[in-house]
Design a protein around this motif. Sequence first.
Motif, PDB file in Angstrom:
ATOM      1  N   PRO A  89      33.213  38.025  46.947  1.00 43.55           N
ATOM      2  CA  PRO A  89      31.909  38.467  47.455  1.00 43.55           C
ATOM      3  C   PRO A  89      31.663  38.067  48.909  1.00 43.55           C
ATOM      4  O   PRO A  89      30.814  38.639  49.567  1.00 43.55           O
ATOM      5  N   SER A  90      32.437  37.122  49.409  1.00 42.24           N
ATOM      6  CA  SER A  90      32.249  36.660  50.775  1.00 42.24           C
ATOM      7  C   SER A  90      33.086  37.452  51.778  1.00 42.24           C
ATOM      8  O   SER A  90      32.558  38.031  52.719  1.00 42.24           O
ATOM      9  N   CYS A  91      34.407  37.494  51.549  1.00 35.53           N
ATOM     10  CA  CYS A  91      35.287  38.139  52.533  1.00 35.53           C
ATOM     11  C   CYS A  91      35.773  39.521  52.099  1.00 35.53           C
ATOM     12  O   CYS A  91      36.449  40.195  52.857  1.00 35.53           O
ATOM     13  N   ARG A  92      35.436  39.957  50.864  1.00 39.36           N
ATOM     14  CA  ARG A  92      35.769  41.277  50.328  1.00 39.36           C
ATOM     15  C   ARG A  92      37.283  41.503  50.163  1.00 39.36           C
ATOM     16  O   ARG A  92      37.725  42.640  50.049  1.00 39.36           O
ATOM     17  N   GLN A  93      38.066  40.433  50.139  1.00 36.13           N
ATOM     18  CA  GLN A  93      39.500  40.532  49.919  1.00 36.13           C
ATOM     19  C   GLN A  93      39.784  40.468  48.420  1.00 36.13           C
ATOM     20  O   GLN A  93      39.043  39.841  47.669  1.00 36.13           O
ATOM     21  N   LYS A  94      40.881  41.102  47.986  1.00 34.45           N
ATOM     22  CA  LYS A  94      41.269  41.031  46.581  1.00 34.45           C
ATOM     23  C   LYS A  94      41.771  39.628  46.271  1.00 34.45           C
ATOM     24  O   LYS A  94      42.603  39.088  46.993  1.00 34.45           O
ATOM     25  N   VAL A  95      41.244  39.069  45.190  1.00 35.46           N
ATOM     26  CA  VAL A  95      41.675  37.742  44.776  1.00 35.46           C
ATOM     27  C   VAL A  95      42.917  37.853  43.913  1.00 35.46           C
ATOM     28  O   VAL A  95      43.777  36.986  43.928  1.00 35.46           O
ATOM     29  N   GLY A  96      43.051  38.941  43.174  1.00 34.66           N
ATOM     30  CA  GLY A  96      44.243  39.177  42.365  1.00 34.66           C
ATOM     31  C   GLY A  96      44.083  38.693  40.948  1.00 34.66           C
ATOM     32  O   GLY A  96      43.058  38.137  40.551  1.00 34.66           O
ATOM     33  N   THR A  97      45.132  38.913  40.187  1.00 37.48           N
ATOM     34  CA  THR A  97      45.109  38.523  38.782  1.00 37.48           C
ATOM     35  C   THR A  97      45.412  37.042  38.656  1.00 37.48           C
ATOM     36  O   THR A  97      45.779  36.375  39.606  1.00 37.48           O
ATOM     37  N   GLY A  98      45.264  36.554  37.450  1.00 38.08           N
ATOM     38  CA  GLY A  98      45.516  35.140  37.209  1.00 38.08           C
ATOM     39  C   GLY A  98      44.223  34.393  36.994  1.00 38.08           C
ATOM     40  O   GLY A  98      43.177  34.977  36.710  1.00 38.08           O
ATOM     41  N   HIS A  99      44.299  33.112  37.158  1.00 35.80           N
ATOM     42  CA  HIS A  99      43.132  32.273  36.881  1.00 35.80           C
ATOM     43  C   HIS A  99      42.686  31.499  38.109  1.00 35.80           C
ATOM     44  O   HIS A  99      42.211  30.369  38.003  1.00 35.80           O
ATOM     45  N   ALA A 100      42.850  32.086  39.279  1.00 36.18           N
ATOM     46  CA  ALA A 100      42.427  31.415  40.509  1.00 36.18           C
ATOM     47  C   ALA A 100      40.926  31.184  40.469  1.00 36.18           C
ATOM     48  O   ALA A 100      40.154  32.085  40.160  1.00 36.18           O
ATOM     49  N   ARG A 101      40.523  29.983  40.745  1.00 31.03           N
ATOM     50  CA  ARG A 101      39.100  29.635  40.739  1.00 31.03           C
ATOM     51  C   ARG A 101      38.442  29.944  42.079  1.00 31.03           C
ATOM     52  O   ARG A 101      37.234  30.109  42.151  1.00 31.03           O
ATOM     53  N   ARG A 102      39.260  29.968  43.130  1.00 32.84           N
ATOM     54  CA  ARG A 102      38.729  30.197  44.474  1.00 32.84           C
ATOM     55  C   ARG A 102      39.532  31.282  45.195  1.00 32.84           C
ATOM     56  O   ARG A 102      40.708  31.468  44.929  1.00 32.84           O
ATOM     57  N   CYS A 103      38.884  31.935  46.111  1.00 27.12           N
ATOM     58  CA  CYS A 103      39.546  32.945  46.950  1.00 27.12           C
ATOM     59  C   CYS A 103      40.528  32.238  47.877  1.00 27.12           C
ATOM     60  O   CYS A 103      40.167  31.250  48.532  1.00 27.12           O
ATOM     61  N   ARG A 104      41.746  32.750  47.930  1.00 30.81           N
ATOM     62  CA  ARG A 104      42.748  32.105  48.786  1.00 30.81           C
ATOM     63  C   ARG A 104      42.498  32.378  50.269  1.00 30.81           C
ATOM     64  O   ARG A 104      43.042  31.722  51.136  1.00 30.81           O
ATOM     65  N   HIS A 105      41.660  33.365  50.573  1.00 32.57           N
ATOM     66  CA  HIS A 105      41.379  33.722  51.960  1.00 32.57           C
ATOM     67  C   HIS A 105      40.256  32.887  52.568  1.00 32.57           C
ATOM     68  O   HIS A 105      40.361  32.455  53.710  1.00 32.57           O
ATOM     69  N   CYS A 106      39.188  32.672  51.788  1.00 39.05           N
ATOM     70  CA  CYS A 106      38.027  31.975  52.365  1.00 39.05           C
ATOM     71  C   CYS A 106      37.565  30.774  51.536  1.00 39.05           C
ATOM     72  O   CYS A 106      36.701  30.029  51.979  1.00 39.05           O
ATOM     73  N   GLY A 107      38.096  30.619  50.318  1.00 37.79           N
ATOM     74  CA  GLY A 107      37.724  29.470  49.495  1.00 37.79           C
ATOM     75  C   GLY A 107      36.482  29.668  48.642  1.00 37.79           C
ATOM     76  O   GLY A 107      36.030  28.738  47.981  1.00 37.79           O
ATOM     77  N   CYS A 108      35.944  30.871  48.622  1.00 42.57           N
ATOM     78  CA  CYS A 108      34.750  31.155  47.832  1.00 42.57           C
ATOM     79  C   CYS A 108      35.065  31.064  46.335  1.00 42.57           C
ATOM     80  O   CYS A 108      36.122  31.483  45.875  1.00 42.57           O
TER      81      CYS A 108
END
Length: 101
Positions: free
Chosen positions: A6-25
């Motif tokens: 919701p912050s940087c509009r980048q795809k976070v992808g599948t899996g169980h990532a808790r935070r966006c790898r681009h901005c940390g949201c």
Amino acid sequence: MNVLCPSCRQKVGTGHARRCRHCGCEVAILRQIDAAARDSIFLALKSLRHGQDQDAHDFAHESWGLRHSRQAAAIGLLAAMALADPVEIPRWMRRRRSVPA
């Protein structure tokens, strides 16, 4: 499921990532919301199969409130038509048209 941050509009992808790898949201909650919306769609379909049209409508409305999806709009429309509700049928039709394919 791919989630858009919701912050940087980048795809976070599948899996169980808790935070966006681009901005940390934080994005884990978005996955939970999506899962709840899918559960409501499943329950709406099950209710339609069992002839529980009002329950199906309620579950579709619940799913729509969590995530505006074409599936929720379609099931809501089916339930409203089964209920012959002259107010809800056009509402679900507008909702269905408002969601991009």
